[in-house]
Every structure is written in structure tokens, then in C-alpha cells.
Design a protein around this motif. Sequence first.
Motif, PDB file in Angstrom:
ATOM      1  N   GLY A   1       0.789  -1.222   0.000  1.00 26.19           N
ATOM      2  CA  GLY A   1       0.000   0.000   0.000  1.00 26.19           C
ATOM      3  C   GLY A   1       0.816   1.265   0.000  1.00 26.19           C
ATOM      4  N   ALA A   2       2.094   1.163   0.385  1.00 24.41           N
ATOM      5  CA  ALA A   2       2.948   2.358   0.434  1.00 24.41           C
ATOM      6  C   ALA A   2       3.363   2.830  -0.953  1.00 24.41           C
ATOM      7  N   ASP A   3       3.241   1.980  -1.959  1.00 24.90           N
ATOM      8  CA  ASP A   3       3.651   2.323  -3.326  1.00 24.90           C
ATOM      9  C   ASP A   3       2.403   2.531  -4.181  1.00 24.90           C
ATOM     10  N   PRO A   4       2.124   3.764  -4.625  1.00 23.76           N
ATOM     11  CA  PRO A   4       0.898   4.016  -5.401  1.00 23.76           C
ATOM     12  C   PRO A   4       0.840   3.265  -6.723  1.00 23.76           C
ATOM     13  N   ARG A   5       1.975   2.720  -7.178  1.00 18.04           N
ATOM     14  CA  ARG A   5       1.921   1.909  -8.399  1.00 18.04           C
ATOM     15  C   ARG A   5       1.194   0.599  -8.162  1.00 18.04           C
ATOM     16  N   ASN A   6       1.120   0.179  -6.896  1.00 14.95           N
ATOM     17  CA  ASN A   6       0.502  -1.114  -6.586  1.00 14.95           C
ATOM     18  C   ASN A   6      -1.005  -1.017  -6.376  1.00 14.95           C
ATOM     19  N   THR A   7      -1.434   0.060  -5.768  1.00 15.61           N
ATOM     20  CA  THR A   7      -2.868   0.226  -5.528  1.00 15.61           C
ATOM     21  C   THR A   7      -3.139   1.655  -5.118  1.00 15.61           C
ATOM     22  N   ASN A   8      -4.366   2.101  -5.332  1.00 17.62           N
ATOM     23  CA  ASN A   8      -4.747   3.451  -4.973  1.00 17.62           C
ATOM     24  C   ASN A   8      -5.078   3.544  -3.483  1.00 17.62           C
ATOM     25  N   TYR A   9      -5.234   4.755  -2.997  1.00 11.82           N
ATOM     26  CA  TYR A   9      -5.543   4.965  -1.587  1.00 11.82           C
ATOM     27  C   TYR A   9      -6.838   4.242  -1.222  1.00 11.82           C
ATOM     28  N   ALA A  10      -6.789   3.502  -0.113  1.00 17.63           N
ATOM     29  CA  ALA A  10      -7.945   2.774   0.411  1.00 17.63           C
ATOM     30  C   ALA A  10      -8.455   1.712  -0.556  1.00 17.63           C
ATOM     31  N   GLY A  11      -7.660   1.380  -1.575  1.00 14.52           N
ATOM     32  CA  GLY A  11      -8.108   0.419  -2.567  1.00 14.52           C
ATOM     33  C   GLY A  11      -7.488  -0.954  -2.360  1.00 14.52           C
ATOM     34  N   GLY A  12      -8.259  -1.968  -2.712  1.00 14.21           N
ATOM     35  CA  GLY A  12      -7.773  -3.340  -2.621  1.00 14.21           C
ATOM     36  C   GLY A  12      -7.835  -3.895  -1.215  1.00 14.21           C
ATOM     37  N   ASN A  13      -7.517  -5.169  -1.112  1.00 14.41           N
ATOM     38  CA  ASN A  13      -7.490  -5.841   0.185  1.00 14.41           C
ATOM     39  C   ASN A  13      -6.573  -7.050   0.110  1.00 14.41           C
ATOM     40  N   THR A  14      -6.108  -7.466   1.258  1.00 13.09           N
ATOM     41  CA  THR A  14      -5.157  -8.572   1.369  1.00 13.09           C
ATOM     42  C   THR A  14      -5.656  -9.544   2.437  1.00 13.09           C
ATOM     43  N   SER A  15      -5.150 -10.774   2.392  1.00 18.56           N
ATOM     44  CA  SER A  15      -5.613 -11.758   3.379  1.00 18.56           C
ATOM     45  C   SER A  15      -4.549 -12.819   3.637  1.00 18.56           C
TER      46      SER A  15
ATOM     47  N   GLY B   1     -10.550  -5.348   6.401  1.00 11.77           N
ATOM     48  CA  GLY B   1     -11.970  -5.093   6.524  1.00 11.77           C
ATOM     49  C   GLY B   1     -12.449  -3.953   5.654  1.00 11.77           C
ATOM     50  N   SER B   2     -13.701  -3.635   5.783  1.00 14.30           N
ATOM     51  CA  SER B   2     -14.313  -2.570   5.006  1.00 14.30           C
ATOM     52  C   SER B   2     -13.700  -1.225   5.377  1.00 14.30           C
ATOM     53  N   GLY B   3     -13.332  -0.448   4.362  1.00 13.88           N
ATOM     54  CA  GLY B   3     -12.692   0.835   4.607  1.00 13.88           C
ATOM     55  C   GLY B   3     -11.220   0.645   4.937  1.00 13.88           C
ATOM     56  N   GLY B   4     -10.558   1.715   5.292  1.00 11.12           N
ATOM     57  CA  GLY B   4      -9.142   1.623   5.638  1.00 11.12           C
ATOM     58  C   GLY B   4      -8.253   1.634   4.406  1.00 11.12           C
ATOM     59  N   ASP B   5      -6.972   1.637   4.667  1.00 10.46           N
ATOM     60  CA  ASP B   5      -5.979   1.788   3.605  1.00 10.46           C
ATOM     61  C   ASP B   5      -4.849   0.802   3.853  1.00 10.46           C
ATOM     62  N   LEU B   6      -4.426   0.099   2.812  1.00 10.01           N
ATOM     63  CA  LEU B   6      -3.377  -0.903   2.978  1.00 10.01           C
ATOM     64  C   LEU B   6      -2.079  -0.302   3.504  1.00 10.01           C
ATOM     65  N   GLY B   7      -1.731   0.883   3.005  1.00 11.00           N
ATOM     66  CA  GLY B   7      -0.458   1.481   3.399  1.00 11.00           C
ATOM     67  C   GLY B   7      -0.370   1.805   4.866  1.00 11.00           C
ATOM     68  N   THR B   8      -1.511   2.058   5.499  1.00  7.57           N
ATOM     69  CA  THR B   8      -1.526   2.417   6.923  1.00  7.57           C
ATOM     70  C   THR B   8      -2.282   1.398   7.757  1.00  7.57           C
ATOM     71  N   LEU B   9      -2.537   0.227   7.188  1.00  8.61           N
ATOM     72  CA  LEU B   9      -3.319  -0.807   7.873  1.00  8.61           C
ATOM     73  C   LEU B   9      -2.661  -1.224   9.182  1.00  8.61           C
TER      74      LEU B   9
END
Length: 689
Positions: free
Chosen positions: A19-33, A54-62
Amino acid sequence: MSDLNPAFAALVARSNRLGADPRNTNYAGGNTSAKGSETDPVTGEDVELLWVKGSGGDLGTLEPGGLAVLRLDRMRALVDVYPGVEREDEMVAAFDYCLHGKGGAAPSIDTAMHGLVDAAHVDHLHPDSGIAIATAADGEQLTKEIYGEQVVWVPWRRPGFQLGLDIAAIKEANPQAVGCILGGHGITAWGRTSEECEKNSRWIIRTAETYIRKHAKKAPFGARVKKWEPLAPAKRRARAAELAPLLRGVASKDALSDGGRGMVGHFTDDKVVLDFLASRNHPRLAELGTSCPDHFLRTKVKPMVLDLPADAPLEKVRARVAELHEAYRADYAAYYERNAKAFGGEWPAMRGADPLVILVPGVGMFSYGKDKQTARVAGEFYVNAINVMRGAEGLSTYAPIDESEKFRIEYWALEEAKLQRMPKPRPLATRIALVTGAASGIGKAIATRLAAEGACVVIADLSIERAQEAAAEIGGADVAVGVQVDVSDEAAVQRAVDAAVLAFGGLDLVVNNAGLSLSKSLLDTTVADWDLQHDVMARGSFLVSRAAARVMIDQGIGGDIVYISSKNSVFAGPNNIAYSATKADQAHQVRLLAAELGEHGIKVNGVNPDGVVRGSGIFAGGWGAKRAAVYGVEEEKLGEFYAQRTLLKREVLPEHCANAVFALVGPEMTHTTGLHVPVDAGVAAAFLR
């Protein structure tokens, strides 16, 4: 115990890296598991769990609390009771019955994708390069050409349980595959370990980037058009500041009609935006709208585009913007009615027909939202969309998902429920304030209070360093910014107002607080002393109010102007001729402007404090010592002296002035203008008559 589980810890770290690299995903976009086992505290036996963003949130700051934790056996058992795509929404509620333990985030619509795919680790991301392939007219063929059998094409399907079933089946049928391209949407990758999953995600993204770079045509947006070429930087910013109030009014019509306030804005003249807008094909591509759900949920299905040269006469621009706005609203209403009727059933009411993104060739992009972060992110998402369109057009033809699919997502019951769960906005939410002399004392207290009540605040001060320090204390750039201004300088005032407009989209609330004082008798007061105090407070307040009023009138939203005058505006004290006279000037400006600006919905009021000693820049600069000498008291006891001469025997502090300002501009005094509020603990000689 989850936070001690290696799989859990690896998931959080992987999410943050991706999530820290905008080339990988946009803000608050995507999810991981990640999947793993833990001991059930009730049975003492191992239980298989799914940890998923979960719903909402951002990968870079998860953080750990942003993950939902589900029992994998119960989640997979939902396959047997899945009622089909027509009842997709019921499955999100069913996820709640699969939760393990307490706390954690609410499961998102993408939970099924992660739980049903037979892999220990899964990433679902929204990279620009991947979405470019996903939105190309021949995306399926491109996927095979770029990745061979290692990445599989999945035709567009709205996110949900069925999409999870689709991807699970594709993975099972293609054991050699490491991920897939989701048509119109993004990518999904998987792996046996967290490291392998992350490696596969990055490989899919970088491979797409490399392929686009090597194979895309050189001018994917078509030839540049001279009339849409960017203005020179200084002219561009000046034009943006000139247009911002007008465009904010356009974006705020529905919000105002519902009894709310204007939208907060964000402006960017990033090269990506300017190059897109200078191209021949930008009108066609803008009309097609965005594709990825994360994009259009924040930008609306398409932007409004001004089709005039950047240096067109302002009156011509005003007229054309009005025409385009009317057409945009009609088009959006037709889009809503057309699709609501086609799908039948009950849909949430239309949320508003105003644009959230406005594109101005040669100038840049204006984006809007309920706060600065939302407005900024909307702009960032449209930049993502431009990158997607560049890649798709470079390789093929940009072909976003059908408008009917966009409608089903935009007005999805789950999205409506998410909006209804949003916290109630604070009293000054969406309001944009400019406070002069705000780096210390009364001004800083006012700025701090306004920000605490939800306003975006511009800290204007003679010292840019102190202004920026105060802004940093109050909040980040989405809350407060510092600007330099000498309020006696007409050009400097205009620059400060322009900076406020470009920072937050407009201006709703101005506090004329900048001031200074020289305590001298009539005979000791020089012409320079007189001019200095009148220049800063009388002239300065006039200049700031005039520049601000122009913005407020252009917006058509109304506004507030507040003068921090003084009890000295009505109280005659010794050795204070220049200061008290200029405060009387300010006090009458309040009455004059209230009478003039009322027709525009602009309220003008004043606050009359007694001497504010503690925390005051004026008193610390020598004024306190001189006033103490006049009254024959020690300087450190001046505040106490002032308190004792009041009816309430209370010292006036900066916070008390801030309270009065909030009362005047808050939701309770909407019908009050031309008023002066004493904040002096009761000075009978200063009673208003």
C-alpha cells in the motif's frame, strides 16, 4: 492472540509495503488476506482462520485492528446456502456469523474472494497498469499475450460472493496460474507464503508496466491541441484561483439545497492532468468515465469538462460554466432515471447531480468532497483514471464497464448503508476559514477552535515560519495550512486569499484578527505611529474583507466575516489614541459591511475583547509594559488588574474570544449580522448603546 500469529504479522507487514507504493494500488483500494490456525479458547482445539482487510481503511496504513477475522469453515460453508447473484447483498450480513473473537473490522464485500480461493495468501489490488489491461477492449487477448498461462482473464463481475466463486474455480482449473486480471476492475494474486504472494502481485504489476512502456503508441491521447496547452505556471495558478470560487459553487448546489454547506475543494495542475487535457481525445475519454469501482465511487461516473481555452474572458467562462453545469445535471439525472427504471425495484434516492471532478484545459483539475482528504483523494483517483486510460489507449481502446454496472455499484444498497453509517459531521464541517494574525494569541486560539469544530483553516501571519508551525500544531495539510501576509499590502492580501482558495477550494469564513498597538499619549503619538496602526487594522481589515467578499460572492454560498475589534472601540481610555481610533474604525466597518453584504448571505459581526494579556503577542511585544505603567501596576499583574475592574472579576483569555467567534459563525446564530459581542467580563463603560 492473533497479533502473535506469524501469518497475521506477515499479512500486516505485506499490506503496508504494497500500500505504500501508489503503483501497486490506490488509496484505500484493494485488500489482502492470510489463512492460518489458532487455538479456540472455548474448545482448546485448533481452528482455521481467515484474516482479511476489513471494510474501509488503507493498505499502506493498515493496523491489526483493521483486519476482519473469520472462521474459515463457517465462511466456506456459506457456499451451500448462497442464494445466487440476485441476492448477493445478503452474503455480507452472513459474514458476521462467521466472525471469530471480538473486535476487528467489519468484513468487506471482497471477503468471499479471499476465503474461497484455495491459497494461504491472497492480494486483490488496483494498480493503474493492471486496470489498463482490464479496461482495454481486447483485455482478454492482451492478458494471454503478456502473461501466457500464468495469469488468467476473469470477465467483469460486480464484486461479491459470485466473483469469489469465479476466481476460486479459475485457480482450481489453472494450477499453473499465480493470479488473474479482473475485467474492468483490477488484479488478484495468490501464494503459498506471504512472500510468494507479494512477489506474484508485484510481478503481475511490473510486467504490465513494462509491456505498456514497450508496446504503447507514443501519443495514446492523440495530438496536442494548441488552444488547450497549459498556461505558464504563474498565470495558471492565478487563473485557478480566479475560477475556484465559481467552480466550488457549481459542485455545491445540491449540498446547499439539502440545507448543508459547500463542498471542500482540491486543485492540482500536475503534468499528468495538463498533458491529458491538452490532447485531442480528452473530451471523448472523459465522457466515457472511469471504470474501477474505487475510482467512480469517489469521482462520480464522469467529470465535467470546460471546453474553452484557458485564457478565455472570465465572463464568457461564467456563462459557459453555467451552461455546462445545467447540462451535466440533466445528464446525470437521466442516467439515474434510465438505470433505476431498467433495473426496477427500489433504489436509494439520487444523491446529487453536481460534478465531483471539474477539468479545465490549460489550468488543471478541481475535485470536491465532504472534507479536504475526500476532495484530495477524488483528485488522486482521477489521476489514476488518466493513467489507466493512457495505458488502455496506448495498447488498444479504452472500454470501461457499462454505465448500468456503474449504476448498480454507485447505488448499491451496501454503499448506501456505508454512507448512512458515516458519523454526523461536526458543526463547521466543509467550511473554509482564513484567520489573520493566527500564529499566536487570540488568532491561534480562534484557528484552533475552528479546526476542532471541523473547519479547514488557513493560518495567515506576518511570519511564514510561525504560520506553518501553528498550522502543523493544529493538524496536517488536510486541516490547516500556513501562509504569509502583510495585511496592509494589497497584493500580499490577494496572494493569501488565493492561497486559501487553492488550498481548500474557496472561502467561507474570515477573521480579521491581525493587530498591534503602541501605547502613547496624543502628544507622543507620531504620524508614523498613527499610520502603522491604521494600516494594519483599519486598512488591513478592509483589504482582507474586500478580497474575501469577492470569493464569497462568486461562490454564491454566503459566508461570515468577523472582526476582532476591542472594547476600546467604545471605551475611552488614556494614552491610546491611535489604537482606540483604529478599533472604532473596525467596529464601524462591521456595521457598514453587514448592511452591504447581507444580500449575498454574508454575515458580518465583531468581537470586542478586553485586554487579553496571557498568550497575547501584542502584550508580549511591549504593549503590556506600557499599559501597566499607565495604570501603575506590575506588568505580571496586568491581567489580574484588568480582571478586577470588570463586573465578573474574571480575566479574559484567547480561548474566550475563540468561543465568541464560534458562537457567531456556528449553526445557532444563522440570523445574526451587524452585532458586536463583548468578551470583557463586564466593563460597564464599554456597554454597547
